[in-house]
Design a protein around this motif. Structure first.
Motif, short mmCIF file in Angstrom:
data_model
loop_
_atom_site.label_atom_id
_atom_site.label_comp_id
_atom_site.label_asym_id
_atom_site.label_seq_id
_atom_site.Cartn_x
_atom_site.Cartn_y
_atom_site.Cartn_z
N ILE A 110 -16.84 -0.55 -2.01
CA ILE A 110 -15.47 -0.05 -2.13
C ILE A 110 -14.61 -1.03 -2.91
CG2 ILE A 110 -13.34 0.45 -0.86
CD1 ILE A 110 -15.05 1.68 1.34
N GLU A 111 -14.69 -2.30 -2.57
CA GLU A 111 -13.88 -3.33 -3.23
C GLU A 111 -14.17 -3.36 -4.73
OE1 GLU A 111 -12.89 -8.13 -2.91
OE2 GLU A 111 -14.31 -7.18 -1.53
N ARG A 112 -15.45 -3.30 -5.08
CA ARG A 112 -15.83 -3.36 -6.50
C ARG A 112 -15.36 -2.11 -7.25
NH1 ARG A 112 -20.00 -1.04 -8.90
NH2 ARG A 112 -21.09 -0.64 -6.93
N LYS A 113 -15.61 -0.93 -6.67
CA LYS A 113 -15.27 0.31 -7.35
C LYS A 113 -13.75 0.47 -7.48
CE LYS A 113 -19.36 3.11 -6.29
NZ LYS A 113 -19.62 3.48 -7.70
N VAL A 114 -13.01 0.08 -6.46
CA VAL A 114 -11.55 0.18 -6.52
C VAL A 114 -11.00 -0.73 -7.62
CG1 VAL A 114 -9.42 -0.37 -5.29
CG2 VAL A 114 -11.22 0.94 -4.15
N ALA A 115 -11.52 -1.94 -7.70
CA ALA A 115 -11.07 -2.87 -8.75
C ALA A 115 -11.37 -2.32 -10.13
CB ALA A 115 -11.75 -4.23 -8.55
N GLU A 116 -12.54 -1.72 -10.30
CA GLU A 116 -12.92 -1.14 -11.60
C GLU A 116 -12.01 0.03 -11.97
OE1 GLU A 116 -16.98 -0.08 -11.01
OE2 GLU A 116 -17.74 -2.13 -11.35
N ALA A 117 -11.73 0.89 -10.99
CA ALA A 117 -10.89 2.07 -11.26
C ALA A 117 -9.46 1.66 -11.59
CB ALA A 117 -10.91 3.01 -10.06
N ILE A 118 -8.93 0.69 -10.86
CA ILE A 118 -7.56 0.23 -11.12
C ILE A 118 -7.47 -0.41 -12.50
CG2 ILE A 118 -5.86 -1.51 -10.43
CD1 ILE A 118 -6.54 -0.82 -7.51
N ALA A 119 -8.48 -1.17 -12.87
CA ALA A 119 -8.49 -1.77 -14.21
C ALA A 119 -8.58 -0.70 -15.29
CB ALA A 119 -9.65 -2.75 -14.33
N MET A 120 -9.35 0.33 -15.02
CA MET A 120 -9.56 1.39 -16.02
C MET A 120 -8.27 2.12 -16.34
SD MET A 120 -12.45 4.38 -16.05
CE MET A 120 -13.73 3.20 -16.49
N VAL A 121 -7.40 2.29 -15.33
CA VAL A 121 -6.12 2.98 -15.57
C VAL A 121 -5.00 1.99 -15.87
CG1 VAL A 121 -6.78 4.95 -14.14
CG2 VAL A 121 -5.50 3.06 -13.10
N GLU A 122 -5.37 0.73 -16.07
CA GLU A 122 -4.44 -0.32 -16.47
C GLU A 122 -3.32 -0.54 -15.46
OE1 GLU A 122 -3.24 0.95 -20.37
OE2 GLU A 122 -5.17 0.44 -21.27
N LEU A 123 -3.73 -0.67 -14.19
CA LEU A 123 -2.77 -0.97 -13.12
C LEU A 123 -3.08 -2.32 -12.45
CD1 LEU A 123 -2.06 2.37 -11.20
CD2 LEU A 123 -0.47 1.04 -12.60
N SER A 124 -3.87 -3.13 -13.08
CA SER A 124 -4.17 -4.46 -12.51
C SER A 124 -2.87 -5.23 -12.29
CB SER A 124 -5.09 -5.24 -13.45
OG SER A 124 -6.33 -4.58 -13.60
#
Length: 348
Positions: A110-124
């Motif tokens: 979950i932690e990995r996938k959430v970080a990837e998804a947030i980065a993909m939509v440029e919300l880091s």
């Protein structure tokens, strides 16, 4: 066989038929836009595919599986709504993680996938932010991340950008298209904006009164409308009656047809041009309207017919109201469309 198939789908609400025998297929990995005016049935079809509405008649098949009566939770479909629908008491990362937690995915994944998804939509950097502190565009991107993080078989986007300002809307159109291509997701996008459909789509399905009026690539639908409705909804075509076109050009056209001409294909000049393969008509400029980098002239022709002419906005070459002008109508761009028929051809 198509990845998604709508087979003679009908949806009625009481006596109101919202979807009238819809049949078409969607190939895996395509971004397909359902385009049309409000109330034409496009969002209803999306909700039938997602399982939020049941069909009255017909079948919906996903990857070879009949999902017509399968519960929404069993279809593996992600959906982003116009209203975002984020949980207000959860942070961005908690919202994005929600679907994975419901599927009982392990915490590390979950932690990995959430970080990837947030980065993909440029919300880091916004992981700990709550929806109330985000702009409309940021909330929409968070909703998109929440939908793609579960790796759905199909992503449905129901007018997700309609409440966002024009500049941000264009940026999000590009980002959604990029994410679609990066993930190879089969995506269905609903909009009433023909410009948005042209930018986003591999295929456009143009809806009108619960039926599909026309289908094809953006270029096909834009350049070859099959009906009066298609010509009026996509491309803002000028439409001349057969009698008006014949009176203006001398070219006989059978009654019961309309001649459709895109505004940007019409030439406009002060001097009579020496052009071959074009119909020349004279007129008077009655108005001009700036439309970004395009200037749209309204020109009144002989007999009182008015047409729109679009030209690049060049301040050193403009026409004023009352100016007499010549218009050139390229023969290849004058499309004869039979009224209420489903084919078009080029005028002679």
């Amino acid at each position: 066989m198509a990845y998604i198939e709508f087979r003679d789908v009908v949806k009625r609400f009481g006596d109101n038929t919202v979807l009238d025998h819809i049949s078409f297929g969607i190939q895996q990995g395509d971004l397909v836009t359902l385009l049309g005016p409000s109330g034409c049935g496009k969002s209803t079809l999306l909700r039938c595919l997602s399982g939020l509405e049941t069909v009255t008649e017909g079948q919906i098949v996903l990857d070879g599986r009949d999902v017509t009566n399968v519960p929404a939770s069993k279809r593996n479909i992600g959906m982003v709504f116009q209203q975002y629908s984020l949980f207000p008491n959860m942070t961005v990362e908690q919202n994005v993680a929600f679907g994975l937690k419901m599927k009982k995915v392990d915490p590390a994944t979950i932690e990995r996938k959430v970080a990837e998804a947030i980065a993909m939509v440029e919300l880091s950097g916004k992981e700990k932010a709550y929806p109330s502190s985000l702009s409309g565009g940021q909330q929409q991107r968070a909703a998109l991340a929440r939908s793609i993080v579960t790796e759905p078989a199909v992503l449905l986007l129901d007018e997700p950008l309609s409440a966002i300002d024009a500049k941000l809307r264009k940026a999000l159109q590009s980002r959604i298209r990029e994410i679609h291509q990066e993930l190879g997701l089969t995506t269905i996008f609903v909009t009433h904006d023909q410009d948005e459909a042209m930018v986003m789509s591999d295929v456009i399905q143009l809806f009108h009164s619960g039926r599909i009026e026309q289908a094809g690539s953006p270029v096909e639908v834009y350049t070859s409308p099959v009906s009066e409705f298609a010509a009026s909804f996509i491309g803002s075509y000028n439409q001349l009656s057969a009698s008006d076109f014949t009176a203006l050009t001398g070219v006989p056209v059978p009654q019961g047809n309309v001649i459709a001409i895109r505004p940007e294909t019409i030439g406009i000049s002060r001097e009579r041009p020496d052009e071959k393969d074009a119909h020349l008509v004279d007129g008077t400029v009655v108005d001009s309207t700036p439309r970004g980098n395009v200037l749209r002239y309204t020109v009144r022709l002989e007999g009182g017919t008015t047409v729109f002419v679009d030209v690049l906005f060049r301040s050193f070459h403009m026409f004023d109201r009352g100016n007499k002008v010549y218009l050139s109508l390229p023969e290849r761009d004058c499309l004869v469309i039979p009224v209420n028929a489903a084919s078009a051809r080029t005028a002679a």
